[in-house]
Design a protein around this motif. Structure first.
Motif, short mmCIF file in Angstrom:
data_model
loop_
_atom_site.label_atom_id
_atom_site.label_comp_id
_atom_site.label_asym_id
_atom_site.label_seq_id
_atom_site.Cartn_x
_atom_site.Cartn_y
_atom_site.Cartn_z
N ASP A 47 0.80 -1.22 0.00
CA ASP A 47 0.00 0.00 0.00
C ASP A 47 0.84 1.28 0.00
OD1 ASP A 47 -2.43 -1.33 -0.09
OD2 ASP A 47 -2.66 -1.35 2.09
N ASP A 48 2.04 1.21 0.57
CA ASP A 48 2.88 2.42 0.64
C ASP A 48 3.76 2.59 -0.60
OD1 ASP A 48 4.81 0.46 0.97
OD2 ASP A 48 5.54 1.22 2.88
N GLY A 49 3.55 1.74 -1.62
CA GLY A 49 4.31 1.86 -2.86
C GLY A 49 5.60 1.05 -2.90
N LYS A 50 6.01 0.49 -1.76
CA LYS A 50 7.18 -0.38 -1.77
C LYS A 50 6.81 -1.64 -2.54
CE LYS A 50 9.25 2.48 1.01
NZ LYS A 50 8.70 3.78 0.71
N GLN A 51 7.82 -2.32 -3.07
CA GLN A 51 7.53 -3.41 -3.99
C GLN A 51 8.17 -4.73 -3.56
OE1 GLN A 51 8.98 -2.01 -7.77
NE2 GLN A 51 7.71 -0.18 -7.70
N LEU A 52 7.56 -5.80 -4.03
CA LEU A 52 8.08 -7.16 -3.91
C LEU A 52 8.26 -7.68 -5.32
CD1 LEU A 52 8.78 -9.75 -2.31
CD2 LEU A 52 6.33 -10.29 -2.35
N HIS A 53 9.49 -8.03 -5.69
CA HIS A 53 9.78 -8.56 -7.02
C HIS A 53 10.01 -10.07 -6.90
CE1 HIS A 53 11.51 -4.39 -8.41
NE2 HIS A 53 10.26 -4.33 -7.97
N LEU A 54 9.27 -10.82 -7.68
CA LEU A 54 9.37 -12.29 -7.67
C LEU A 54 10.07 -12.73 -8.94
CD1 LEU A 54 5.76 -12.98 -6.36
CD2 LEU A 54 7.89 -12.86 -5.03
N ILE A 55 11.28 -13.24 -8.77
CA ILE A 55 12.13 -13.59 -9.90
C ILE A 55 12.11 -15.10 -10.10
CG2 ILE A 55 14.47 -13.47 -10.83
CD1 ILE A 55 14.88 -11.05 -8.88
N PRO A 56 11.60 -15.57 -11.25
CA PRO A 56 11.52 -17.02 -11.46
C PRO A 56 12.90 -17.65 -11.61
CG PRO A 56 10.74 -15.83 -13.42
CD PRO A 56 11.08 -14.80 -12.38
N ARG A 57 13.15 -18.62 -10.75
CA ARG A 57 14.38 -19.41 -10.79
C ARG A 57 14.02 -20.86 -10.51
NH1 ARG A 57 16.00 -15.65 -13.15
NH2 ARG A 57 17.65 -14.23 -12.56
N PRO A 58 13.29 -21.50 -11.45
CA PRO A 58 12.77 -22.85 -11.20
C PRO A 58 13.84 -23.91 -10.98
CG PRO A 58 12.41 -22.20 -13.48
CD PRO A 58 12.93 -20.99 -12.76
N ASN A 59 15.05 -23.70 -11.48
CA ASN A 59 16.09 -24.72 -11.36
C ASN A 59 17.16 -24.36 -10.35
OD1 ASN A 59 14.84 -26.26 -13.41
ND2 ASN A 59 15.71 -24.89 -14.93
N PHE A 60 16.98 -23.29 -9.58
CA PHE A 60 17.96 -22.87 -8.59
C PHE A 60 17.62 -23.49 -7.24
CE2 PHE A 60 20.11 -18.76 -10.14
CZ PHE A 60 20.10 -19.19 -11.44
N GLU A 61 18.65 -23.77 -6.45
CA GLU A 61 18.43 -24.20 -5.07
C GLU A 61 18.18 -22.93 -4.25
OE1 GLU A 61 20.73 -26.31 -1.32
OE2 GLU A 61 21.75 -26.12 -3.24
N ILE A 62 17.09 -22.92 -3.52
CA ILE A 62 16.77 -21.78 -2.67
C ILE A 62 17.04 -22.20 -1.23
CG2 ILE A 62 14.93 -20.24 -1.87
CD1 ILE A 62 13.63 -20.61 -4.65
N ARG A 63 17.99 -21.53 -0.60
CA ARG A 63 18.35 -21.86 0.79
C ARG A 63 17.55 -20.97 1.73
NH1 ARG A 63 24.09 -24.04 1.58
NH2 ARG A 63 24.34 -25.21 -0.33
N ILE A 64 16.90 -21.60 2.68
CA ILE A 64 16.00 -20.90 3.59
C ILE A 64 16.57 -20.93 5.00
CG2 ILE A 64 13.65 -20.85 4.51
CD1 ILE A 64 13.93 -20.31 1.44
N ASN A 65 16.44 -19.80 5.69
CA ASN A 65 16.90 -19.64 7.05
C ASN A 65 15.93 -18.67 7.72
OD1 ASN A 65 18.19 -18.48 9.31
ND2 ASN A 65 20.21 -18.82 8.44
N LYS A 66 15.37 -19.03 8.84
CA LYS A 66 14.37 -18.19 9.50
C LYS A 66 14.92 -16.82 9.86
CE LYS A 66 10.57 -18.75 12.74
NZ LYS A 66 10.04 -19.60 13.79
N ALA A 67 16.22 -16.73 10.12
CA ALA A 67 16.82 -15.44 10.43
C ALA A 67 16.80 -14.50 9.22
CB ALA A 67 18.24 -15.62 10.95
N VAL A 68 16.67 -15.07 8.03
CA VAL A 68 16.53 -14.27 6.81
C VAL A 68 15.04 -14.21 6.49
CG1 VAL A 68 17.13 -14.06 4.38
CG2 VAL A 68 18.79 -15.03 6.00
N HIS A 69 14.44 -13.09 6.82
CA HIS A 69 13.00 -12.92 6.65
C HIS A 69 12.71 -11.45 6.40
CE1 HIS A 69 13.60 -12.05 10.97
NE2 HIS A 69 12.60 -11.17 10.81
N PHE A 70 11.49 -11.15 5.99
CA PHE A 70 11.09 -9.76 5.99
C PHE A 70 9.89 -9.63 6.90
CE2 PHE A 70 8.83 -11.35 2.21
CZ PHE A 70 7.56 -10.80 2.33
N ALA A 71 9.75 -8.44 7.48
CA ALA A 71 8.71 -8.20 8.48
C ALA A 71 7.76 -7.11 8.01
CB ALA A 71 9.33 -7.82 9.81
N LEU A 72 6.49 -7.33 8.27
CA LEU A 72 5.45 -6.36 7.97
C LEU A 72 4.70 -6.07 9.26
CD1 LEU A 72 4.06 -8.08 4.77
CD2 LEU A 72 5.70 -6.21 4.86
#
Length: 127
Positions: A47-72
């Motif tokens: 709503d404030d004009g900030k953006q979320l960009h979703l970049i398709p990377r179907p063959n990339f390994e995505i490493r997830i870590n709870k410490a890496v997050h965004f907060a709203l």
């Protein structure tokens, strides 16, 4: 020294359509035009004009870590938690206790949940 304003978050995602649908349904983000390229990257707007960009990377390994997050932050924290429950989206406190919020030392309530790619999102009432 220049000053800075926050502009956008970019996430690599396995399925850009499924992820776009998730953010539209859960966070009510609106899709906007990708003005940077003719790629399949999809742009969503807060709503404030900030953006979320979703970049398709179907063959990339995505490493997830709870410490890496965004907060709203939302003043309607309890209502949003109810929205997660209606959508049957699992959420937890920082320690991972299912269906539980956490109250920080400063009195801010927060919950965490994951998008379809496993990225962590924090929702809090720090407004």
């Amino acid at each position: 020294m220049p000053t800075f304003l926050f502009n956008h978050i970019a996430l690599s995602v396995k399925d850009v359509d499924k992820t776009t649908e998730f953010y539209q349904k859960v966070l009510k983000l609106k899709e906007i035009k990708n003005t940077a390229s003719d790629s399949k990257t999809r742009w969503l707007s807060f709503d404030d004009g900030k953006q979320l960009h979703l970049i398709p990377r179907p063959n990339f390994e995505i490493r997830i870590n709870k410490a890496v997050h965004f907060a709203l932050a939302t003043p309607d924290f309890n209502s949003f938690v109810g929205h997660l429950e209606e959508l049957k989206i699992d959420y937890s406190d920082w320690l991972g206790t299912p269906n539980k919020d956490y109250i920080r030392k400063d009195g801010i309530k927060q919950v965490y949940f994951q998008d379809p790619n496993g990225y962590w999102i924090e929702i809090n009432n720090d407004v």
